[in-house]
Design an enzyme around this catalytic site. Structure first.
Site, PDB file in Angstrom:
ATOM      1  N   ARG A  51      53.760  28.369   4.549  1.00  0.00           N
ATOM      2  CA  ARG A  51      52.923  28.641   3.370  1.00  0.00           C
ATOM      3  C   ARG A  51      53.801  28.851   2.137  1.00  0.00           C
ATOM      4  NH1 ARG A  51      51.078  33.498   2.776  1.00  0.00           N
ATOM      5  NH2 ARG A  51      50.404  33.754   4.934  1.00  0.00           N
ATOM      6  N   TYR A 103      37.137  18.053 -17.448  1.00  0.00           N
ATOM      7  CA  TYR A 103      36.725  17.716 -16.084  1.00  0.00           C
ATOM      8  C   TYR A 103      35.663  18.718 -15.595  1.00  0.00           C
ATOM      9  CZ  TYR A 103      36.968  17.208 -11.050  1.00  0.00           C
ATOM     10  OH  TYR A 103      36.641  17.064  -9.730  1.00  0.00           O
ATOM     11  N   ASP A 175      46.348  19.781 -18.909  1.00  0.00           N
ATOM     12  CA  ASP A 175      45.944  18.929 -17.790  1.00  0.00           C
ATOM     13  C   ASP A 175      46.345  17.498 -18.161  1.00  0.00           C
ATOM     14  OD1 ASP A 175      44.623  17.258 -15.988  1.00  0.00           O
ATOM     15  OD2 ASP A 175      42.835  18.515 -15.864  1.00  0.00           O
ATOM     16  N   LYS A 200      44.979  11.607  -8.344  1.00  0.00           N
ATOM     17  CA  LYS A 200      44.687  10.468  -9.206  1.00  0.00           C
ATOM     18  C   LYS A 200      45.934   9.575  -9.349  1.00  0.00           C
ATOM     19  CE  LYS A 200      40.909  12.876  -9.415  1.00  0.00           C
ATOM     20  NZ  LYS A 200      40.575  13.811 -10.476  1.00  0.00           N
TER      21      LYS A 200
END
Ligand SMILES: *Cc1c(COP(=O)(O)O)cnc(C)c1O
Length: 384
Positions: A51, A103, A175, A200
């Site tokens: 992790r 978004y 972003d 993306k």
């Protein structure tokens, strides 16, 4: 092994790549492990529990930092998980200035989750930097900027807004999903944090969900890493491998996306049934001058509306393409067509959407890297 002078195309291929020291494997192996054996309590090779650290993820994080002109990268289980970590830098009572066209999932995270926990979001039109400056109060800790925006392809001035952030001693996060580091590097324009939906363009093949952050400052990296290991939004090593592989062709792919985007945008603009095309490469796009200044190309994301504003006709076109697949997401090698109002942005209340220009008749295209003639022929038969 870092070569700071390498040009972009070379960096995309080699970023984060080191032959595996135990075998010489040229590609970073997929380290499918949850833990690492220690020689004695607390004596390890920099990896304790997956992790916190994983070698495949580490290679990807180095690559992301290098691509964005940062010093540190962090890789997350999704784009929204990366955004989630940034907002967790804040505490109840803190304020954020963000865009009013972003978004849908970011809007949902801000207004449905974090607002409940006492963080205040001021949504403004960031294409005018003055709106950002005006919304700042003594409680503002962060500016969240998306440019170009999803889905209206609005462009905001990163350098001007970075100057406003610096002056007020607050963080600027950008972003950078739509542009990708091949077209735009917000850290070099003064931003503090870059966020990606690596799902993306970075991944580029519609085969993985992943997110990323890049920063210059070590203290900020440490805070974000602490949040990530405490909250747990880590990516699996197989997914890190896929994004690492995708990045190698990012430069080539973005060149093709930009070329095809330009051809499709111009064709749409000249179509008698098309009312408006949203694409920053047009000289009369309100953000054209800024896009030209801060981006190396105008990208393959295009939105448009048909004349007549008929929802029925819009849905008919969306259901009639054969090469463009009707699907959410973007940035893959294959072309996609999407209806923001009912798909990617359905989480924004209709009134709110319409107020900020996102109509029920907006169609969004993610133009892929196929032959532009075939893409245009497909749109021609669909629009009729
Ligand atoms: C898809 C997307 C996100 C969210 O990323 P996920 O990987 O889907 O979690 C954030 N911002 C933009 C601009 C996006 O297109």
């Amino acid at each position: 092994m870092k070569e700071k002078n390498w040009k972009a195309a070379t960096r995309f291929v080699h970023a984060g790549a080191h032959p595996d020291p135990s075998t010489g494997a040229i590609m970073t192996p997929i380290f499918q492990t949850s833990t690492y054996v220690q020689a004695a309590p607390g004596v390890n090779q920099g990896f304790e529990y997956a992790r916190s650290q994983n070698p495949t993820r580490k290679a990807l994080e180095e690559a992301i930092a290098e691509l964005e002109g940062g010093n540190y990268g962090l890789s997350f289980s999704s784009g929204v998980a990366a955004t989630d970590a940034v907002i967790k830098l804040l505490s109840a009572g803190d304020e954020v200035v963000c865009g009013n066209d972003m978004y849908g999932g970011t809007y949902r995270l801000f207004t449905k989750i974090f607002q409940r926990m006492g963080i205040v979001f001021h949504l403004v039109n960031t294409t005018d930097s003055e709106n950002v400056a005006r919304a700042i109060t003594p409680k503002t800790k962060l500016i969240w900027l998306e440019t170009p925006t999803n889905p209206l392809i609005n462009v905001s001035d990163i350098a001007a807004i970075a100057a406003i952030a610096k002056k007020n001693n607050i963080l600027l996060a950008v972003d950078n999903t739509f542009a990708s580091p091949a077209l735009q590097q917000p850290l070099t324009l003064g931003a503090d944090i870059v966020m990606h939906s690596a799902t993306k363009y970075l991944g580029g093949h519609s085969d993985v969900i992943q997110g990323a952050l890049a920063v210059k400052d070590e203290g900020l990296r440490d805070q974000l890493h602490f949040i990530q290991k405490s909250s747990g939004a880590v990516p699996g090593p197989m997914d890190c491998f896929l994004v690492l592989r995708g990045i190698k062709t990012l430069g080539l792919r973005m060149k093709a996306h930009c070329e095809n985007g330009e051809k499709v945008a111009n064709w749409l603009r000249n179509h008698p049934k098309v009312k408006k095309v949203y694409w920053p490469g047009f000289m009369d796009h309100p953000g054209h001058a800024i896009a030209k200044q801060q981006m190396k190309g105008f990208g393959g994301m295009i939105s448009f509306e048909l004349k007549g504003d008929s929802v029925e006709e819009t849905k008919r076109v969306l259901s009639s393409t054969r090469l463009f697949s009707l699907a959410e997401s973007l940035g893959g090698v294959e072309s996609l067509i999407n209806h923001p109002a009912t798909m990617t942005h359905a989480s924004i209340p209709r009134e709110e959407r319409i107020k900020h220009g996102l109509s029920d008749t907006l169609i969004r295209l993610s133009v892929g890297i196929e032959d532009a003639d075939d893409l245009i022929q497909d749109l021609a038969q669909a629009i009729g």
